[in-house]
Design a protein around this motif. Structure first.
Motif, short mmCIF file in Angstrom:
data_model
loop_
_atom_site.label_atom_id
_atom_site.label_comp_id
_atom_site.label_asym_id
_atom_site.label_seq_id
_atom_site.Cartn_x
_atom_site.Cartn_y
_atom_site.Cartn_z
N ILE A 1 -31.07 -10.66 -5.32
CA ILE A 1 -32.48 -11.05 -5.30
C ILE A 1 -32.76 -11.94 -6.50
N LYS A 2 -33.37 -13.08 -6.23
CA LYS A 2 -33.76 -14.01 -7.29
C LYS A 2 -35.26 -14.20 -7.24
N VAL B 1 -42.19 -15.47 -6.16
CA VAL B 1 -41.53 -15.23 -4.89
C VAL B 1 -40.14 -14.66 -5.15
N ALA B 2 -39.84 -13.56 -4.48
CA ALA B 2 -38.49 -12.97 -4.53
C ALA B 2 -37.74 -13.48 -3.31
N GLY C 1 -31.79 -17.17 -0.28
CA GLY C 1 -32.66 -18.33 -0.09
C GLY C 1 -33.87 -18.09 0.79
N HIS C 2 -34.08 -16.85 1.25
CA HIS C 2 -35.21 -16.53 2.12
C HIS C 2 -36.20 -15.64 1.37
N PRO C 3 -37.50 -15.96 1.45
CA PRO C 3 -38.49 -15.11 0.79
C PRO C 3 -38.50 -13.70 1.38
N VAL C 4 -38.41 -12.70 0.50
CA VAL C 4 -38.46 -11.31 0.94
C VAL C 4 -39.61 -10.56 0.26
N GLY D 1 -34.87 -2.86 -4.16
CA GLY D 1 -35.08 -3.37 -5.52
C GLY D 1 -35.88 -4.66 -5.61
N VAL D 2 -36.55 -5.07 -4.55
CA VAL D 2 -37.31 -6.32 -4.60
C VAL D 2 -38.46 -6.22 -5.60
N PHE D 3 -39.28 -5.17 -5.48
CA PHE D 3 -40.38 -5.04 -6.43
C PHE D 3 -39.86 -4.87 -7.85
N ARG D 4 -38.84 -4.04 -8.03
CA ARG D 4 -38.27 -3.83 -9.36
C ARG D 4 -37.83 -5.16 -9.97
#
Length: 110
Positions: A2-3, A54-55, A59-62, A95-98
């Motif tokens: 995740i970036k 944006v996470a 390459g796709h927004p999650v 772990g996206v929010f983290r």
């Protein structure tokens, strides 16, 4: 992996879609899409209103979060508020929010 990156005007459609989904999931409210679109665009036109982050995964927004600044006389500086967060269902509990939160913490500490 995740970036996190700063939101950009090309993300308007994604952010609007995420906001509409979040309102329905959290409060069962159907928001007016045109109003939300104008609101999202307003943030990009006037950065003093806030900033989208944006996470992305592959390459796709999650996920996305809107962070708002507020002046604090107690601190003689700005405080950042996480106003909204949305993570797509298939990316939850990964772990996206983290990752978004840790990114913001690092930026604040700088």
């Amino acid at each position: 992996m995740i970036k996190v990156r700063k939101g950009r005007p090309g993300d308007v459609n994604t952010i609007v879609g995420f906001q509409l989904l979040m309102a329905w999931e959290t409060e069962e409210i159907h928001l007016d899409k045109a109003t939300v679109r104008r609101g999202v665009r307003a943030v990009f036109r006037d950065p003093s209103k806030g900033c989208y982050w944006v996470a992305e995964e592959d390459g796709h927004p999650v996920g996305v979060t809107l962070v708002l600044p507020e002046w604090s006389d107690w601190r003689n500086g700005a405080v950042l508020w996480i106003h909204s967060v949305y993570v797509v269902p298939e990316a939850r509990r990964r772990g996206v929010f983290r990752t978004l939160y840790q990114h913001l913490r690092r930026r604040v500490k700088k």
